[in-house]
Design a protein around this motif. Structure first.
Motif, PDB file in Angstrom:
ATOM      1  N   UNK A   1       4.401  17.216  -6.410  1.00  0.00           N
ATOM      2  CA  UNK A   1       3.124  16.827  -6.991  1.00  0.00           C
ATOM      3  C   UNK A   1       2.818  15.371  -6.750  1.00  0.00           C
TER       4      UNK A   1
ATOM      5  N   UNK B   1       5.782   1.413   5.789  1.00  0.00           N
ATOM      6  CA  UNK B   1       6.917   1.146   4.934  1.00  0.00           C
ATOM      7  C   UNK B   1       7.699  -0.013   5.535  1.00  0.00           C
TER       8      UNK B   1
ATOM      9  N   UNK C   1     -10.463   6.688  -0.916  1.00  0.00           N
ATOM     10  CA  UNK C   1      -9.665   7.381  -1.908  1.00  0.00           C
ATOM     11  C   UNK C   1      -8.259   7.492  -1.371  1.00  0.00           C
ATOM     12  N   UNK C   2      -7.268   7.410  -2.241  1.00  0.00           N
ATOM     13  CA  UNK C   2      -5.903   7.556  -1.749  1.00  0.00           C
ATOM     14  C   UNK C   2      -5.058   8.334  -2.744  1.00  0.00           C
ATOM     15  N   UNK C   3      -3.961   8.859  -2.228  1.00  0.00           N
ATOM     16  CA  UNK C   3      -3.040   9.604  -3.073  1.00  0.00           C
ATOM     17  C   UNK C   3      -1.638   9.501  -2.478  1.00  0.00           C
ATOM     18  N   UNK C   4      -0.639   9.465  -3.348  1.00  0.00           N
ATOM     19  CA  UNK C   4       0.754   9.483  -2.903  1.00  0.00           C
ATOM     20  C   UNK C   4       1.351  10.772  -3.445  1.00  0.00           C
ATOM     21  N   UNK C   5       1.870  11.590  -2.567  1.00  0.00           N
ATOM     22  CA  UNK C   5       2.322  12.922  -2.982  1.00  0.00           C
ATOM     23  C   UNK C   5       3.771  13.133  -2.557  1.00  0.00           C
ATOM     24  N   UNK C   6       4.499  13.880  -3.384  1.00  0.00           N
ATOM     25  CA  UNK C   6       5.890  14.214  -3.081  1.00  0.00           C
ATOM     26  C   UNK C   6       6.019  15.729  -3.018  1.00  0.00           C
TER      27      UNK C   6
ATOM     28  N   UNK D   1      -3.007  19.469   0.685  1.00  0.00           N
ATOM     29  CA  UNK D   1      -3.416  19.077  -0.664  1.00  0.00           C
ATOM     30  C   UNK D   1      -3.648  17.572  -0.742  1.00  0.00           C
TER      31      UNK D   1
ATOM     32  N   UNK E   1       0.896   7.973   5.830  1.00  0.00           N
ATOM     33  CA  UNK E   1       2.089   7.152   6.024  1.00  0.00           C
ATOM     34  C   UNK E   1       3.196   7.620   5.108  1.00  0.00           C
ATOM     35  N   UNK E   2       4.403   7.436   5.575  1.00  0.00           N
ATOM     36  CA  UNK E   2       5.579   7.667   4.750  1.00  0.00           C
ATOM     37  C   UNK E   2       5.821   6.397   3.942  1.00  0.00           C
ATOM     38  N   UNK E   3       5.882   6.520   2.627  1.00  0.00           N
ATOM     39  CA  UNK E   3       6.153   5.335   1.826  1.00  0.00           C
ATOM     40  C   UNK E   3       7.531   5.401   1.192  1.00  0.00           C
ATOM     41  N   UNK E   4       8.428   6.100   1.816  1.00  0.00           N
ATOM     42  CA  UNK E   4       9.816   6.063   1.377  1.00  0.00           C
ATOM     43  C   UNK E   4      10.171   7.203   0.433  1.00  0.00           C
TER      44      UNK E   4
ATOM     45  N   UNK F   1      10.786  10.256   0.813  1.00  0.00           N
ATOM     46  CA  UNK F   1      10.150  11.561   1.016  1.00  0.00           C
ATOM     47  C   UNK F   1       8.743  11.676   0.474  1.00  0.00           C
ATOM     48  N   UNK F   2       8.139  10.537   0.163  1.00  0.00           N
ATOM     49  CA  UNK F   2       6.766  10.600  -0.336  1.00  0.00           C
ATOM     50  C   UNK F   2       5.814  10.177   0.770  1.00  0.00           C
TER      51      UNK F   2
ATOM     52  N   UNK G   1       1.733   8.893   1.707  1.00  0.00           N
ATOM     53  CA  UNK G   1       0.459   8.392   1.216  1.00  0.00           C
ATOM     54  C   UNK G   1      -0.632   8.765   2.200  1.00  0.00           C
TER      55      UNK G   1
END
Lengths: 120, 152
Positions: A45, A86, B64-69, B97, B126-129, B131-132, B134
Motif C-alpha cells: 500500500x 536514490x 501529484x505524487x505517491x510512494x507505494x510499497x 495503482x 523511481x526507486x526510493x529504497x 523496495x518502494x 515513487x
C-alpha cells in the motif's frame, strides 16, 4: 511566477530567455519513518510518510528553482521537469529544472501583470 | 527444530502480507475507480498543444505524487521470478495503482483550480529504497475561455 511544463504559456508571449533555472533537495528519511515503511513493506500500500516527504522535497526543489529564476530577472519558468533518484542508500534527491523566461500577456484586453503563482 | 522458527516466521509474514496486501489492493482499486469516475470530465493528454481551433489563455504546472510499497508475498514472488526470469505479473498492479493515484492527485489539483484540461502530462518512476517506488505525474493545467472540454 508562472510555472508550466510546456514550452510556451497559453495566453502569453516569451520576450526574453534568461537561462536554465534549477533547484534540488536531498531528503533523508528518519528512523521512525523507516520502521513504519519496513512494516508497510509487509502489508503493501501507499507509504504516506514517504509521499509527504517527497511532496515536501518537490515543493522545496521548485522553490529553489523559482528563486534562481527570480535572480535572473525572469517572471516565468517554462518546460519544467522533475527527476527523482536514490542517493547514498537512505536518501532521495529531487531535482527540478526549467527555462527561466520573461513573458508578456498576449491577449489585447488582458491585465498587464501575469497571474500569481498559486492561481491563474 | 532450529529451522522451524525462521520458517514459521516467514510463513506467517507471507500469510499476513498476502492477506493484508490483497485487501489493501482491492480497497485501493475500488477507491481509484470511484475517484476516476468523479473526475471523468477532465481531459488529459501528453501532447504539448490543444486540439486545433481551441485556445487557452492561462496555464499552470500541476503535479501529484505517491510512494507505494508492495506486500511481502509480492516481493517473494519477484524474488522467485528472478530465478527463472520473465514477467513479474504480480507487480504490474502495484505500478498501475501508483500511476493512477499520482494522475488522480494531479487532476484533483487541476480541478480545484477550475481547469478541466491538462496537457503535456509526464510520468516519472523511481526507486526510493527498500523496495518502494515513487511515481510523479505532472502537467500543465490550462484554462479555456469557452469552458469547452478539449477532445483530441
Amino acid at each position: 511566477m508562472i510555472l508550466v511544463n510546456t514550452e510556451t504559456i497559453p495566453g502569453f508571449r516569451i520576450v526574453r530567455l534568461c537561462g536554465l533555472a534549477q533547484g534540488n533537495t536531498i531528503r533523508a528519511k528518519n528512523i521512525g519513518r523507516d520502521i513504519g515503511a519496513g512494516f508497510k513493506n509487509i502489508v503493501g500500500g501507499e507509504i504516506r510518510a514517504y509521499t509527504e516527504l517527497m511532496t515536501e522535497a518537490r515543493t522545496e526543489a521548485t522553490q529553489r528553482m523559482v528563486a534562481q529564476a527570480q535572480q535572473m530577472g525572469a517572471n516565468a519558468v517554462v518546460n519544467v521537469r522533475f527527476t527523482t533518484s536514490q542517493v547514498a542508500g537512505a536518501a532521495a534527491e529531487l531535482y527540478a529544472y526549467g527555462t527561466a523566461v520573461v513573458v508578456e500577456q498576449d491577449a489585447p484586453n488582458a491585465p498587464s501583470q501575469p497571474p500569481a503563482a498559486q492561481g491563474w | 527444530m532450529e529451522l522451524l522458527l525462521p520458517l514459521g516466521v516467514t510463513l506467517l509474514l507471507l500469510l499476513i502480507g498476502g492477506l493484508a496486501g490483497t485487501i489493501t489492493e482491492q480497497r485501493h482499486l475500488q477507491d481509484l475507480a470511484a475517484r476516476e469516475a468523479a473526475l471523468g470530465h477532465m481531459s488529459l493528454t501528453d501532447l504539448k498543444s490543444l486540439p486545433p481551433g481551441m485556445t487557452a489563455d492561462a496555464g499552470v504546472l500541476v503535479s501529484g505524487n505517491v510512494v507505494i510499497a508492495s506486500d511481502y508475498l509480492k516481493q517473494v514472488r519477484i524474488g522467485l521470478r528472478g530465478i527463472v526470469g520473465g514477467e513479474v505479473r504480480s507487480y504490474r498492479t502495484v505500478m498501475d495503482r501508483a500511476r493512477r493515484e499520482a494522475r488522480l492527485r494531479m487532476l484533483a489539483e487541476a480541478a480545484a483550480m477550475g481547469s478541466s484540461t491538462v496537457i503535456n502530462i509526464r510520468l516519472t518512476t523511481t526507486d526510493v529504497g527498500r523496495g518502494t517506488t515513487e511515481v510523479i505525474c505532472y502537467g500543465t493545467a490550462v484554462r479555456t475561455p469557452s469552458a469547452a472540454r478539449a477532445v483530441w
